[in-house]
Design a protein around this motif. Structure first.
Motif, PDB file in Angstrom:
ATOM      1  N   UNK B  17     116.128  23.550  49.621  1.00 21.32           N
ATOM      2  CA  UNK B  17     117.003  22.990  48.594  1.00 21.32           C
ATOM      3  C   UNK B  17     118.437  23.477  48.797  1.00 21.32           C
ATOM      4  N   UNK B  18     118.574  24.759  49.078  1.00 17.82           N
ATOM      5  CA  UNK B  18     119.895  25.337  49.327  1.00 17.82           C
ATOM      6  C   UNK B  18     120.567  24.688  50.534  1.00 17.82           C
ATOM      7  N   UNK B  19     119.811  24.659  51.617  1.00 20.29           N
ATOM      8  CA  UNK B  19     120.392  24.145  52.858  1.00 20.29           C
ATOM      9  C   UNK B  19     120.837  22.698  52.681  1.00 20.29           C
ATOM     10  N   UNK B  20     119.999  21.930  52.038  1.00 22.34           N
ATOM     11  CA  UNK B  20     120.317  20.527  51.801  1.00 22.34           C
ATOM     12  C   UNK B  20     121.625  20.397  51.014  1.00 22.34           C
ATOM     13  N   UNK B  22     123.972  22.573  50.619  1.00 19.57           N
ATOM     14  CA  UNK B  22     125.114  23.099  51.353  1.00 19.57           C
ATOM     15  C   UNK B  22     125.571  22.139  52.449  1.00 19.57           C
ATOM     16  N   UNK B  23     124.630  21.586  53.188  1.00 24.16           N
ATOM     17  CA  UNK B  23     124.993  20.683  54.281  1.00 24.16           C
ATOM     18  C   UNK B  23     125.631  19.398  53.757  1.00 24.16           C
ATOM     19  N   UNK B  24     125.176  18.974  52.605  1.00 28.53           N
ATOM     20  CA  UNK B  24     125.776  17.799  51.970  1.00 28.53           C
ATOM     21  C   UNK B  24     127.280  18.031  51.781  1.00 28.53           C
ATOM     22  N   UNK B  25     127.632  19.170  51.213  1.00 27.63           N
ATOM     23  CA  UNK B  25     129.037  19.491  51.011  1.00 27.63           C
ATOM     24  C   UNK B  25     129.749  19.826  52.314  1.00 27.63           C
ATOM     25  N   UNK B  26     128.977  20.309  53.258  1.00 25.61           N
ATOM     26  CA  UNK B  26     129.556  20.747  54.524  1.00 25.61           C
ATOM     27  C   UNK B  26     130.072  19.609  55.382  1.00 25.61           C
ATOM     28  N   UNK B  27     129.527  18.417  55.161  1.00 24.69           N
ATOM     29  CA  UNK B  27     129.956  17.288  55.973  1.00 24.69           C
ATOM     30  C   UNK B  27     131.407  16.897  55.697  1.00 24.69           C
ATOM     31  N   UNK B  28     131.875  17.216  54.527  1.00 23.36           N
ATOM     32  CA  UNK B  28     133.223  16.795  54.156  1.00 23.36           C
ATOM     33  C   UNK B  28     134.242  17.929  54.254  1.00 23.36           C
ATOM     34  N   UNK B  29     133.790  19.143  54.056  1.00 19.94           N
ATOM     35  CA  UNK B  29     134.774  20.152  53.669  1.00 19.94           C
ATOM     36  C   UNK B  29     134.987  21.352  54.597  1.00 19.94           C
ATOM     37  N   UNK B  30     134.103  21.673  55.476  1.00 26.81           N
ATOM     38  CA  UNK B  30     134.200  22.846  56.369  1.00 26.81           C
ATOM     39  C   UNK B  30     134.323  24.183  55.645  1.00 26.81           C
ATOM     40  N   UNK B  31     134.454  24.164  54.316  1.00 27.93           N
ATOM     41  CA  UNK B  31     134.414  25.398  53.530  1.00 27.93           C
ATOM     42  C   UNK B  31     132.974  25.770  53.192  1.00 27.93           C
ATOM     43  N   UNK B  53     116.027  29.353  55.508  1.00 30.56           N
ATOM     44  CA  UNK B  53     114.869  28.937  56.300  1.00 30.56           C
ATOM     45  C   UNK B  53     113.564  29.417  55.701  1.00 30.56           C
ATOM     46  N   UNK B  54     113.640  30.045  54.527  1.00 26.22           N
ATOM     47  CA  UNK B  54     112.416  30.483  53.853  1.00 26.22           C
ATOM     48  C   UNK B  54     111.719  31.624  54.563  1.00 26.22           C
ATOM     49  N   UNK B  55     112.483  32.376  55.353  1.00 26.43           N
ATOM     50  CA  UNK B  55     111.860  33.474  56.082  1.00 26.43           C
ATOM     51  C   UNK B  55     111.728  34.725  55.231  1.00 26.43           C
ATOM     52  N   UNK B  56     112.558  34.806  54.209  1.00 27.49           N
ATOM     53  CA  UNK B  56     112.443  35.920  53.254  1.00 27.49           C
ATOM     54  C   UNK B  56     112.421  35.353  51.835  1.00 27.49           C
ATOM     55  N   UNK B  57     112.065  36.189  50.900  1.00 33.13           N
ATOM     56  CA  UNK B  57     112.029  35.790  49.495  1.00 33.13           C
ATOM     57  C   UNK B  57     113.428  35.442  49.009  1.00 33.13           C
TER      58      UNK B  57
END
Lengths: 127, 127
Positions: B17-20, B22-31, B53-57
């Motif tokens: 959920x986080x990655x999704x 973040x990447x959504x915003x990342x496509x436009x902004x580079x911040x 990546x769900x590797x840790x809690x």
DNA sequence: GGTAGTGTGTAGTACATAGTACACATGCGA
DNA sequence: TCGCATGTGTACTATGTACTACACACTACC
């Protein structure tokens, strides 16, 4: 055992409540010695002793529930004094965080009777 | 880091959920590169990477709230997906465990709109 | 072709949680 | 007076929580 001396006051409140409840029953029955109760809830006597004197943090939810049964206390109240909220209630909130978050915040300062009246109305199907 | 491999699936849901978001915003902004976000919420990039990546809690409530602000998510929802209930709500319950315990259990299976309607009525002073 | 930024692998840390195990001193009844 | 039960002091443990620190490989740009 780490002591983290700063929650000691809160621990003592929980412990004191336990000891009081146990000693009350202990005056009549002898089935409520620290050692007997400890055995029934499946912990070492030394551990229960430390809990009752507030020397360590309250035990797990499971043990608190067992203590509530043994000493005829309300589990939700005992958990609250221990600084905890039952997994059951947390589950209910986690399933619908927005709805219950909103509701709880609105009811934060409502009087007790208002909360209970709503609960009653829901139970009676008036929603 | 202890892995306790068994909650991994739940961790992955939170991370995804986080990655999704973040990447959504990342496509436009580079911040919104992982490193930039990590810096703003004050954790190491490697740590945020593992979280996503769900590797840790999931991280602490504080960091989850910071992430919710950064990524414009509902904090209560993000906390819920992380398997947590906010300290604020737990506090409300701990102050009146009997009343809120009763209420929450009665509302466990109530439809969303019923819960929200009650919240609205309380807000509007109809109690 | 260097360098700046990207995500990630590995290792290790500090503190909290939830207890156990054993020994000890004291008191009470038969 | 002796044995048994009582509560408690001390020491130790395993697992969970919440992270940091550093190094590495890849890509993109100029």
């Amino acid at each position: 055992m780490r002591r983290t001396t700063g929650n000691r006051r809160a621990w003592a409140e929980f412990g004191g409540l336990l000891r009081e409840a146990r000693e009350l029953r202990g005056t009549e029955s002898r089935e409520f010695s620290l050692r007997r109760v400890a055995q029934r809830i499946d912990v070492e006597p030394a551990y229960l002793s430390k809990i009752e004197r507030g020397e360590v943090a309250p035990p797990s939810e499971e043990k608190i529930r067992a203590l509530a049964r043994e000493l005829d206390q309300d589990p939700d109240v005992l958990l609250a004094v221990a600084g905890k909220v039952s997994e059951e209630l947390r589950e209910i909130i986690r399933r619908r965080p927005r709805e219950f978050g909103e509701l709880l915040r609105q009811l934060r300062n409502a009087p007790d009777h208002a909360i209970l009246r709503i609960a009653r109305q829901v139970r009676d199907g008036k929603w």
